[in-house]
Scaffold this active site. Structure first.
Site, mmCIF file in Angstrom:
data_model
loop_
_atom_site.group_PDB
_atom_site.id
_atom_site.type_symbol
_atom_site.label_atom_id
_atom_site.label_comp_id
_atom_site.label_asym_id
_atom_site.label_seq_id
_atom_site.Cartn_x
_atom_site.Cartn_y
_atom_site.Cartn_z
ATOM 1 N N ARG A 11 21.866 -39.400 -18.214
ATOM 2 C CA ARG A 11 22.379 -40.614 -17.554
ATOM 3 C C ARG A 11 21.479 -41.825 -17.808
ATOM 4 O O ARG A 11 21.962 -42.948 -17.905
ATOM 5 C CB ARG A 11 22.537 -40.356 -16.061
ATOM 6 C CG ARG A 11 23.704 -39.434 -15.796
ATOM 7 C CD ARG A 11 23.761 -38.920 -14.390
ATOM 8 N NE ARG A 11 25.013 -38.194 -14.184
ATOM 9 C CZ ARG A 11 25.273 -37.414 -13.148
ATOM 10 N NH1 ARG A 11 24.368 -37.260 -12.205
ATOM 11 N NH2 ARG A 11 26.423 -36.802 -13.053
ATOM 12 N N LYS A 14 41.754 -24.147 -10.929
ATOM 13 C CA LYS A 14 42.829 -24.218 -9.937
ATOM 14 C C LYS A 14 43.753 -25.415 -10.106
ATOM 15 O O LYS A 14 43.304 -26.520 -10.393
ATOM 16 C CB LYS A 14 42.211 -24.293 -8.540
ATOM 17 C CG LYS A 14 41.569 -23.004 -8.100
ATOM 18 C CD LYS A 14 41.089 -23.139 -6.681
ATOM 19 C CE LYS A 14 40.619 -21.809 -6.131
ATOM 20 N NZ LYS A 14 40.124 -21.981 -4.758
ATOM 21 N N GLY A 65 33.819 -37.305 -11.177
ATOM 22 C CA GLY A 65 34.841 -37.755 -10.223
ATOM 23 C C GLY A 65 35.575 -39.006 -10.678
ATOM 24 O O GLY A 65 36.800 -39.095 -10.533
#
Ligand code: ADP
Ligand code: MG
Length: 400
Positions: free
Chosen positions: A38, A199, A380
């Site tokens: 990062r 999922k 995210g």
């Protein structure tokens, strides 16, 4: 894509104070930084501003301190790692606003770099409190956001500051926005999306959005089992969210109406136990999975057909592995499809953009991460972008 200002739009910044939002939420173990990716992502922005003569104040959060100061989550811990990446000395300032920051700015010379304290030590950060943003802005002349990974949050240092100061996208933010625009904003068609992972429930909004955007939706990983079950396939002991088969049917229906072709595996790799190279390993048609078997990877025939689909496409966006890639040999489909995508990208026939924690790990495992057009490490924020959501930290940069 709507226009945003970049570092190219800066005038003379000599001696001016740049407040630069970066991602310093670095993985640490025993007080040492274990991965400086990062920092490296924002190094070009930081160095460019410093070399143009700005005084560079870095703003970042670390962990979830919930609005209170604590010594374990002080950004002072990452100063050494940042210095190593930049090859420059970096000052640490234990505040984000007020007199101590003002005094530090007075000490800094043009081209110097400082890291301010963990922005989340102040409750106003996550509340996007305009008073905190104003106090931080008081010590700066302009704002640069180089942290796409935090852009899905409307916080004081991701959104609030851009309301007060002239705001620019840093080079990393710029690269991310341009790549994402090329993948879904304004893509060359036909567009394929690969969505995998464990999922359906974690990616419902991604799937719902993508079926309205892309020409081909390739579903793999554990979530394919739920779609197979929705189509009446007996998936045995496989990971499967049986309560979501209705939702899966709705998604297939929307895809149909939107002209999106959904590709589900028709052969699969199954095993009775989830272990490396199990004795019960076999490949079979999806209709032949036994009651005591689980699907752990997409089969070779399906992978070959999916490769042929990619050959007809100009753009690919990928999130989620095709199988349980951490365990051999259930990495085979992910590796094979990733290599096809990489080869097509190298040939110049495909723009390929991928993101997601495990996806990036899987592409590294396949040895092709460097061949993709763009790899997002944003987590995210990348997923929210794939859901078609407006990211507040980006939206505010797009305003004039
Ligand atoms: P990302 O982090 O890239 O968004 P996810 O977290 O959604 O990806 O999914 C990754 C996980 O999905 C991996 O840990 C992988 O082992 C698991 N997975 C993929 N296929 C299967 C499968 N058939 N059965 C069980 N787990 C699977
Ligand atoms: Mg994951």
């Amino acid at each position: 894509m709507a226009k945003f200002r970049t570092l190219d739009d800066l005038g003379d910044v000599t001696g001016k104070v740049a407040l630069v939002r970066v991602d310093l939420n670095l993985p640490m173990q025993d007080g040492a930084v274990t991965d400086d990716t990062r920092v490296r992502a924002s190094a070009p922005t930081i160095l460019e501003l410093a070399d143009k003569g700005a005084k560079v104040l870095l703003l970042a959060h670390f962990g979830r301190p919930k609005g209170a100061r604590n010594s374990e989550q002080s950004l002072s811990m990452v100063v050494g790692a940042v210095q190593d990446v930049l090859g420059r000395e970096v000052m640490f300032v234990p505040e984000v606003a007020g007199d101590i920051v003002a005094q530090s700015v007075g000490i800094l010379r043009a081209g110097d770099i400082a890291i301010l304290e963990n922005t989340r030590f102040w409750p106003g950060e996550e509340k996007n409190d305009p008073e905190l943003a104003k106090a931080i802005a008081a010590n700066g002349d302009f704002f640069v956001n180089d942290a796409f990974s935090a852009a899905h949050r409307a916080h004081a240092t991701t959104e609030g500051l851009a309301r007060i100061l002239p705001a620019y996208a840093g080079r990393s933010m710029q690269g991310e926005l341009e790549a994402l625009d090329a993948a879904l904003g304004n893509p060359a068609k036909p567009v394929a999306a690969v969505v995998g992972g464990a999922k359906v429930s974690s990616k419902l909004d991604v799937l719902k959005h993508l079926v309205t955007q892309v020409d081909h939706l390739i579903i793999g990983g554990g979530m394919a089992n739920t779609f197979l079950a929705a189509r009446g396939v007996n998936v045995g002991k496989s990971l499967c969210e049986h309560d979501l088969t209705g939702t899966a049917e709705q998604i297939l229906d929307t895809a149909d109406k939107s002209g999106c072709t959904v590709h589900l595996p028709y052969d699969v790799v199954v095993s009775k136990e989830f272990a490396a190279n199990p004795s019960s390993l076999r490949t079979c048609n999806v209709h032949e999975v036994a009651a005591d078997e689980m699907i752990l990877d997409v089969g070779p025939a399906a992978v070959e057909a999916l490769g042929d689909v990619l050959k007809t496409c100009r753009t690919l966006v990928w999130n989620g592995p095709m199988g349980a890639f951490e365990t051999q040999p259930f990495d085979a489909a992910t590796v094979a499809l990733a290599r096809t995508a990489a080869a097509l990208t190298r040939e110049g026939s495909l723009v390929s953009v991928a993101g997601g924690g495990d996806t990036v790990a899987a592409l590294n495992h396949a040895g092709v991460a460097g061949d993709f057009s763009y790899i997002s490490t944003a987590g995210g924020a990348f997923l929210e972008w794939m859901e078609g959501k407006e990211l507040p930290g980006v939206a505010i940069l797009l305003k004039d």
